[in-house]
Design a protein around this motif. Structure first.
Motif, short mmCIF file in Angstrom:
data_model
loop_
_atom_site.label_atom_id
_atom_site.label_comp_id
_atom_site.label_asym_id
_atom_site.label_seq_id
_atom_site.Cartn_x
_atom_site.Cartn_y
_atom_site.Cartn_z
N PHE A 39 43.97 29.52 50.85
CA PHE A 39 44.49 30.68 50.11
C PHE A 39 44.18 30.54 48.62
N ALA A 40 44.35 29.32 48.10
CA ALA A 40 44.06 29.07 46.68
C ALA A 40 42.57 29.21 46.38
N ALA A 41 41.71 29.00 47.36
CA ALA A 41 40.27 29.16 47.14
C ALA A 41 39.91 30.63 46.95
N GLY A 42 40.62 31.51 47.61
CA GLY A 42 40.31 32.93 47.49
C GLY A 42 40.70 33.54 46.15
N LEU A 43 41.70 32.97 45.50
CA LEU A 43 42.19 33.56 44.25
C LEU A 43 41.18 33.52 43.11
N PRO A 44 40.57 32.37 42.77
CA PRO A 44 39.59 32.42 41.67
C PRO A 44 38.33 33.18 42.02
N ILE A 45 37.97 33.19 43.29
CA ILE A 45 36.78 33.93 43.70
C ILE A 45 37.02 35.43 43.51
N LEU A 46 38.24 35.88 43.78
CA LEU A 46 38.58 37.28 43.55
C LEU A 46 38.78 37.60 42.07
N TYR A 47 39.28 36.66 41.30
CA TYR A 47 39.68 36.94 39.92
C TYR A 47 38.51 37.07 38.95
N TRP A 48 37.61 36.11 38.95
CA TRP A 48 36.60 36.05 37.89
C TRP A 48 35.69 37.26 37.78
N ALA A 61 32.52 39.08 30.06
CA ALA A 61 32.74 39.71 31.35
C ALA A 61 31.81 39.05 32.37
N LEU A 62 32.39 38.59 33.45
CA LEU A 62 31.60 38.01 34.52
C LEU A 62 31.34 39.02 35.64
N SER A 63 31.58 40.29 35.36
CA SER A 63 31.39 41.30 36.39
C SER A 63 29.91 41.61 36.52
N THR A 64 29.34 41.09 37.57
CA THR A 64 27.92 41.29 37.84
C THR A 64 27.81 41.97 39.21
N THR A 65 26.68 41.88 39.80
CA THR A 65 26.52 42.46 41.14
C THR A 65 27.29 41.66 42.18
N SER A 66 27.85 40.55 41.76
CA SER A 66 28.61 39.74 42.72
C SER A 66 30.01 40.28 42.96
N GLY A 67 30.37 41.37 42.35
CA GLY A 67 31.72 41.92 42.51
C GLY A 67 32.06 42.24 43.95
N ALA A 68 31.15 42.90 44.67
CA ALA A 68 31.43 43.25 46.06
C ALA A 68 31.46 42.01 46.94
N GLY A 69 30.53 41.09 46.72
CA GLY A 69 30.53 39.85 47.50
C GLY A 69 31.78 39.02 47.24
N SER A 70 32.21 38.98 45.98
CA SER A 70 33.44 38.25 45.64
C SER A 70 34.65 38.88 46.29
#
Length: 162
Positions: A39-48, A61-70
């Motif tokens: 559960f803790a692994a999912g939080l930073p992957i969703l947050y950044w 801003a780290l919002s790249t094309t990885s937003g959907a994958g994250s």
């Protein structure tokens, strides 16, 4: 002075040891720490990918094309973490899926949540795959050992009395 406006503080404090014992029993019957790390692994992957940070007045801003994958990987890790705590018989599937998602998040989701998500995901997935359920307390298996202990105790008493 009102110290306890709801009048339930003493009741809650009295039931706290019972709650701790119950939680400890519940936690021992499932891969709790694996679920917590997953559960803790999912939080930073969703947050950044969705965070807007300011470093000394400079927007970062780290919002790249990885937003959907994250979003997909982080949500799946959160669900797998809850699955490990609620359905312990799915631990091998959830553990392998966690390991795969953690490795896939490295290139897809901003280095796996800046390596925090990957580290927690690898630990959680490994713990899930390695966890074994506690042995069942079977009454038929416990009876011969109790009878054998009683027989040994009575045999020991007979010799010491002679």
């Amino acid at each position: 002075m009102i110290t306890n406006p709801f009048g339930r503080g003493h009741e809650l404090l009295a039931r706290a040891p019972e709650f701790r014992r119950g939680f400890r029993t519940w936690r021992g019957e499932r891969p709790f720490w694996a679920g917590l790390f997953t559960f803790a692994a999912g939080l930073p992957i969703l947050y950044w990918p969705y965070a807007n940070l300011n470093l000394g007045g400079i927007p970062l801003a780290l919002s790249t094309t990885s937003g959907a994958g994250s979003l997909v990987i982080g949500t799946l890790l959160l669900v797998l973490g809850l699955t490990l705590c609620c359905r312990p018989h799915l631990r091998v599937f959830a553990g392998i899926a966690t390991l795969l998602l953690a490795v896939v998040s490295l290139p897809v989701a901003n280095f796996g949540g800046l390596f925090l998500g990957v580290a927690c995901g690898l630990v959680g997935g490994s713990l899930a795959c390695a966890w074994l359920p506690p042995p069942a307390d079977d009454q038929t298996a416990a009876a011969p050992t109790a009878a054998a202990a009683a027989a040994a105790a009575s045999a020991g008493e007979g010799r010491s009395g002679s």
